[in-house]
Design an enzyme around this catalytic site. Structure first.
Site, short mmCIF file in Angstrom:
data_model
loop_
_atom_site.label_atom_id
_atom_site.label_comp_id
_atom_site.label_asym_id
_atom_site.label_seq_id
_atom_site.Cartn_x
_atom_site.Cartn_y
_atom_site.Cartn_z
CD GLU A 58 -2.49 -1.74 0.11
OE1 GLU A 58 -2.84 -0.90 -0.73
OE2 GLU A 58 -2.69 -2.96 -0.03
CE1 TYR A 80 -2.82 -6.18 -6.74
CE2 TYR A 80 -4.33 -7.07 -8.37
CZ TYR A 80 -4.09 -6.27 -7.27
OH TYR A 80 -5.12 -5.57 -6.70
#
Length: 648
Positions: free
Chosen positions: A322, A410
């Protein structure tokens, strides 16, 4: 940091729109958004509370902008949003003696159908006005982007909680907007909430005023999906010079203990690698257990699952992902959801660069191996040739970008960025490129063509060699051909951690257990991803011979009784693959303790693919836990179980 409203990139200038947006963003530049809201929690058995107030949009007509009728502004909204009125506000007068202007005349707004996930709001505007200040009064609260939790769905179980979740196209049910990542603006907000509650937002400043009203300002331009609000019984604790944790009172001590001093270390490494952290603060809000994601990288205030509170810092490094979005995703953003890999592939690469600096290459390679295993599992499930296994996905009109979400952007994205680094051949030079990339495109939304064009411009010697068209490794093949990555980064430095895990899994998969050899392996010092890798190997070899899993469970209470969510997920999958009914309660307990999509969906798939008893467990567990799940996760589970999907 440069102008907060930089000139659009080539791709942005040419872009007329986004297939997932009903808005006429190509015709307008959105300079600022202000939200003025009052939050009311549900009462009398109502499912949802209400947000009532206004959205004020400061707009400038784009020179030569595409986007339809010059006399009509189109915005994204949702059937759950009730527009109460709209008006053009007069420009503020600079003369104190001038009488106030008459109240603005109401505009006759209307909505048009667009897609299952939203509709168009049509506002008539003067066709010749270059600058507009438009106020839309509205009420919202029942849409998929605005989540209301009853007290029993929170950690403290005393007070209700609400939060918004914008990614990918859900914020159109929070406020009327251009709900596309191609548009960025600064925003401000005033939010009045009931006494005894606190409001927080993804903003660079936060103040509390009288009457339990909170005032927010985001001084950097961001896309609509990153505007986030949470209201609940929440408190804060400092964990670093520019970081604090927010949580319900019953979780705040655990949150502080888990993250004290940790975030600043990661931020400092990130700045060294990718350039200045421009957002001011980096705070974390620990969400109620039903939050469907591991984390949502809302700038200044990441929303995270309480699953990260393992009690021993064993999942603290999950936050590196994050934090990495602060540069890749939030600062440089994919212009459309069809190129989501630009957000996530670069972030996975950045996460693993930070991890290598902090934990060493062997551990990072091990973590990357678990990611590769997830990609392999996903492609085996869908078939490699599935169109969603491309990096540049074509999202047709009417298709919800949420439904294209998978591991490909990803992990295949990570492989592509790793391939670019491999072409450069020098880590420090590629790190310098990433800093230059962030600096070149900061506060912009870009396409793959922008990113790769800059790469070739930055490394002219590679452009001269034609590295974008090496047979079998063409950039166009990476982007537009589904399938397994044509280049895999070398993860062999992780062998020192992977081999012992592989050998131990082989011992446990044997017909006759060699307990002497098993007991000779000390797993006490193994960190989370080494244990995860071991369990993934056991899962691949399952079902094991009769009785082996029961003995493994007794031998390693560190695993079978762990509160670490990554280990609990794998252990539950092993239970189901081996049909170990004696431990079914652990599956139900884990699904009742959290609602994270990444953990919830694989377990329901495993139950539904299992025995009659496992299928019964799936139905029983879903019946008990459905109300605490996010509506999207509920619908995904319903599809797995063959149940009717509820309207979002």
């Amino acid at each position: 940091m440069g102008s907060p409203h930089p000139a659009p990139s080539r791709a942005m200038a040419a872009r007329g729109g986004d297939a997932a947006s009903a808005g006429s963003a190509g015709a307008w530049s959105l300079r600022h958004l202000h939200l003025s809201l009052r939050v009311t929690f549900p009462a009398g058995g109502a499912r949802a509370g209400r947000l009532r107030g206004s959205a004020r949009l400061e707009l400038r007509r784009a020179p030569g902008g595409a986007g339809g009728d010059a006399g009509v502004l189109r915005l994204d909204t949702h059937r759950s949003v009730r527009v109460l009125g709209a008006a053009l506000l007069p420009p503020p007068s600079g003369d104190a003696g001038t009488p106030p202007p008459p109240p603005p005349a109401a505009l006759p707004v209307r909505t048009e159908p667009f897609a299952s996930f939203g509709c168009a709001l049509l506002v008539p505007v003067p066709p010749d006005e270059q600058r507009l200040s438009l106020q839309i009064d509205y009420e919202a609260g029942e849409g998929p982007g605005v989540c209301w939790l009853a007290p029993e769905q929170t950690a403290g179980k005393q007070k209700p909680f609400m939060y918004t979740q914008g990614q990918a196209v859900l914020n159109r049910s929070f406020f009327p907007c251009f709900d596309t990542p191609s548009v960025k603006c600064t925003y401000s907000a005033t939010v009045k909430v009931p006494e005894g509650f606190v409001a927080v937002m993804s903003a660079t400043s936060w103040e509390k005023e009288e009457d339990n009203t909170f005032v927010f300002k985001m001084s950097q331009p961001i896309p609509s999906y990153l505007i986030a609000l949470a209201v609940g019984d929440i408190v804060a604790a400092d964990v670093g010079p520019r970081s604090r944790v927010w949580a319900e009172p019953c979780l705040i001590e655990a949150a502080k203990k888990e993250y004290d001093g940790v975030i600043e270390e990661f931020l400092v490494v990130g700045e060294k690698l990718f350039g200045p952290y421009v957002w001011g603060r980096y705070d974390i809000l620990f969400m109620p257990p039903s939050f469907p994601f591991g984390g949502m990288e809302n700038p200044c205030l990441t929303f995270v699952t309480p699953c990260l509170l393992a009690g021993d810092r064993s999942l603290a490094d999950v936050i590196i992902h994050e934090i990495s979005h602060s540069w890749f995703g939030n600062l440089v953003t994919n212009a459309s959801w069809g190129e989501f890999w630009l957000n996530e592939g670069f972030t996975m690469y950045a996460q693993r660069r930070i991890s290598t600096e902090v934990y060493g290459l062997a551990y990072t390679c091990l973590e990357a191996a678990t990611g590769r295993a997830l990609l392999r599992q996903h492609m085996d499930n869908t078939g490699e040739d599935h169109p969603l296994n491309k990096l540049r996905v074509v999202i047709e009109p009417g298709i919800n970008p949420e439904d294209t979400y998978n591991e490909t952007p990803y992990e295949k994205g990570f492989c592509f960025v790793s391939y670019l680094a491999h072409l450069v051949g020098d880590q420090s030079k590629f790190d310098a490129f990433l800093q230059a990339y962030v600096n070149r495109f900061k506060f912009q939304s870009i396409t793959a063509d922008d990113a790769l064009g800059f790469f070739l411009e930055y490394f002219p010697e590679l452009k001269e060699k034609g590295v974008d068209s090496i047979p079998g490794l063409e950039f166009s093949r990476w982007l537009d051909t589904p399938g397994w990555p044509p280049f895999l980064p070398d993860l062999s430095p992780g062998d020192v951690l992977m081999k012992p895990a592989e050998e131990l899994a082989l011992l446990w998969a044997a017909d006759g257990l060699d307990m002497e050899a098993i007991e000779a392996v000390d797993i006490a010092a193994w960190r989370t991803y080494q244990l995860v890798y071991f369990l993934d190997q056991v899962l691949q070899k399952s079902p094991l011979p009769q009785g082996n899993v029961e003995r493994l469970s007794k031998m390693y209470p560190k695993i079978s009784r762990s509160q670490n969510a990554e280990l609990r997920l794998r252990w539950c999958q092993i239970i189901l693959r081996n049909d170990l009914e004696a431990e079914y309660s652990k599956v139900k307990d884990f699904l009742q303790s959290q609602g994270k999509q990444k953990y919830t969906l694989p377990l329901y798939r495993a139950m539904w693919a299992g025995s009659e008893a496992a299928q019964a467990l799936a139905m029983e567990t879903f019946s008990a836990t459905a109300p605490q799940l996010h509506v999207n996760v509920q619908n995904y589970v319903r599809k797995i179980l063959g149940l009717e999907v509820a309207e979002a």
